[in-house]
Motif scaffolding. Sequence first.
Motif, PDB file in Angstrom:
ATOM      1  N   VAL A 129      28.589 113.426  10.796  1.00 56.01           N
ATOM      2  CA  VAL A 129      29.425 114.102   9.794  1.00 56.01           C
ATOM      3  C   VAL A 129      29.593 115.571  10.186  1.00 56.01           C
ATOM      4  O   VAL A 129      30.702 116.112  10.141  1.00 56.01           O
ATOM      5  CB  VAL A 129      28.822 113.979   8.376  1.00 56.01           C
ATOM      6  CG1 VAL A 129      29.603 114.813   7.367  1.00 56.01           C
ATOM      7  CG2 VAL A 129      28.757 112.521   7.946  1.00 56.01           C
ATOM      8  N   LEU A 130      28.491 116.205  10.591  1.00 50.33           N
ATOM      9  CA  LEU A 130      28.559 117.594  11.037  1.00 50.33           C
ATOM     10  C   LEU A 130      29.493 117.721  12.240  1.00 50.33           C
ATOM     11  O   LEU A 130      30.325 118.631  12.290  1.00 50.33           O
ATOM     12  CB  LEU A 130      27.162 118.120  11.382  1.00 50.33           C
ATOM     13  CG  LEU A 130      27.090 119.553  11.913  1.00 50.33           C
ATOM     14  CD1 LEU A 130      27.696 120.540  10.931  1.00 50.33           C
ATOM     15  CD2 LEU A 130      25.650 119.916  12.227  1.00 50.33           C
ATOM     16  N   ALA A 131      29.390 116.812  13.187  1.00 57.95           N
ATOM     17  CA  ALA A 131      30.255 116.849  14.370  1.00 57.95           C
ATOM     18  C   ALA A 131      31.719 116.722  13.970  1.00 57.95           C
ATOM     19  O   ALA A 131      32.580 117.421  14.522  1.00 57.95           O
ATOM     20  CB  ALA A 131      29.861 115.744  15.345  1.00 57.95           C
ATOM     21  N   ARG A 132      32.033 115.858  13.016  1.00 57.84           N
ATOM     22  CA  ARG A 132      33.428 115.721  12.555  1.00 57.84           C
ATOM     23  C   ARG A 132      33.911 117.003  11.888  1.00 57.84           C
ATOM     24  O   ARG A 132      35.034 117.443  12.127  1.00 57.84           O
ATOM     25  CB  ARG A 132      33.554 114.541  11.589  1.00 57.84           C
ATOM     26  CG  ARG A 132      33.485 113.184  12.254  1.00 57.84           C
ATOM     27  CD  ARG A 132      33.989 112.070  11.338  1.00 57.84           C
ATOM     28  NE  ARG A 132      33.392 112.035  10.019  1.00 57.84           N
ATOM     29  CZ  ARG A 132      32.366 111.248   9.667  1.00 57.84           C
ATOM     30  NH1 ARG A 132      31.807 110.441  10.557  1.00 57.84           N
ATOM     31  NH2 ARG A 132      31.910 111.274   8.435  1.00 57.84           N
ATOM     32  N   LEU A 133      33.066 117.606  11.066  1.00 60.34           N
ATOM     33  CA  LEU A 133      33.455 118.867  10.411  1.00 60.34           C
ATOM     34  C   LEU A 133      33.705 119.963  11.447  1.00 60.34           C
ATOM     35  O   LEU A 133      34.616 120.768  11.291  1.00 60.34           O
ATOM     36  CB  LEU A 133      32.367 119.305   9.417  1.00 60.34           C
ATOM     37  CG  LEU A 133      32.251 118.476   8.145  1.00 60.34           C
ATOM     38  CD1 LEU A 133      30.968 118.824   7.407  1.00 60.34           C
ATOM     39  CD2 LEU A 133      33.461 118.690   7.248  1.00 60.34           C
ATOM     40  N   GLU A 134      32.891 119.980  12.488  1.00 62.04           N
ATOM     41  CA  GLU A 134      33.042 121.010  13.520  1.00 62.04           C
ATOM     42  C   GLU A 134      34.294 120.819  14.373  1.00 62.04           C
ATOM     43  O   GLU A 134      34.735 121.750  15.036  1.00 62.04           O
ATOM     44  CB  GLU A 134      31.797 121.051  14.418  1.00 62.04           C
ATOM     45  CG  GLU A 134      30.584 121.597  13.701  1.00 62.04           C
ATOM     46  CD  GLU A 134      29.357 121.729  14.576  1.00 62.04           C
ATOM     47  OE1 GLU A 134      28.431 122.469  14.164  1.00 62.04           O
ATOM     48  OE2 GLU A 134      29.302 121.094  15.663  1.00 62.04           O
ATOM     49  N   THR A 135      34.859 119.631  14.343  1.00 61.79           N
ATOM     50  CA  THR A 135      36.097 119.398  15.093  1.00 61.79           C
ATOM     51  C   THR A 135      37.324 119.407  14.194  1.00 61.79           C
ATOM     52  O   THR A 135      38.405 119.012  14.612  1.00 61.79           O
ATOM     53  CB  THR A 135      36.043 118.078  15.887  1.00 61.79           C
ATOM     54  OG1 THR A 135      35.787 117.010  14.992  1.00 61.79           O
ATOM     55  CG2 THR A 135      34.982 118.138  16.965  1.00 61.79           C
TER      56      THR A 135
END
Length: 195
Positions: free
Chosen positions: A145-151
């Motif tokens: 989820v964090l990775a998606r938010l960061e992209t």
Amino acid sequence: MAFVDFDYRRRFTEAMKPQVPPDALRAARSLAGLSQSDVASGCGLTRAWISKMEAGKERVLQANLTLRSFYEHAGIEFLGTLDVGSGELSGIGARWRPPPGWPERTSESAGYHTERNGVAFLAARALAGLDQLSVARDVDLHKTVLARLETGSFEPDAGDRLRQYYEAAGIEFLGWGDVSENLHYGVGVRWKPPR
């Protein structure tokens, strides 16, 4: 015949610029979406040298000016205020250069970097010098989820929690949105300057 140094003012002004701090270098690279190897090949430094500069282990003026120039040429501007009396820097950060006079004038926005999501979570993490796993644990988010938010993914609840986490740590998110086109200009991050 006397020699006149017409380039003195430019060289003097460049030499007087404070070095870009490591946290702002990391934020700039994250905003640009580049790896250390990409930056190294783009500016003629080694990846190991970039790593040391971003970690604050090397503070060589010429290399710092080279990195500053590389990022500024890409459209990123560095932020911060130098207190001449104390030598302290505040409000350190980086953002995409916004159009002149933005947000009042939109006619000159062509050619400026835009983002669909006006919150640069990856740059915030880079500015703070944190790893993804630690942030995911602190905010109680799954790493994916964090990775998606960061992209640039838009996930309201998780995004709000992550934004509050960084703001509580003293990071300010920058940027302006054009509602009619759903675009954001001047997106970036900085440490909140003292009031």
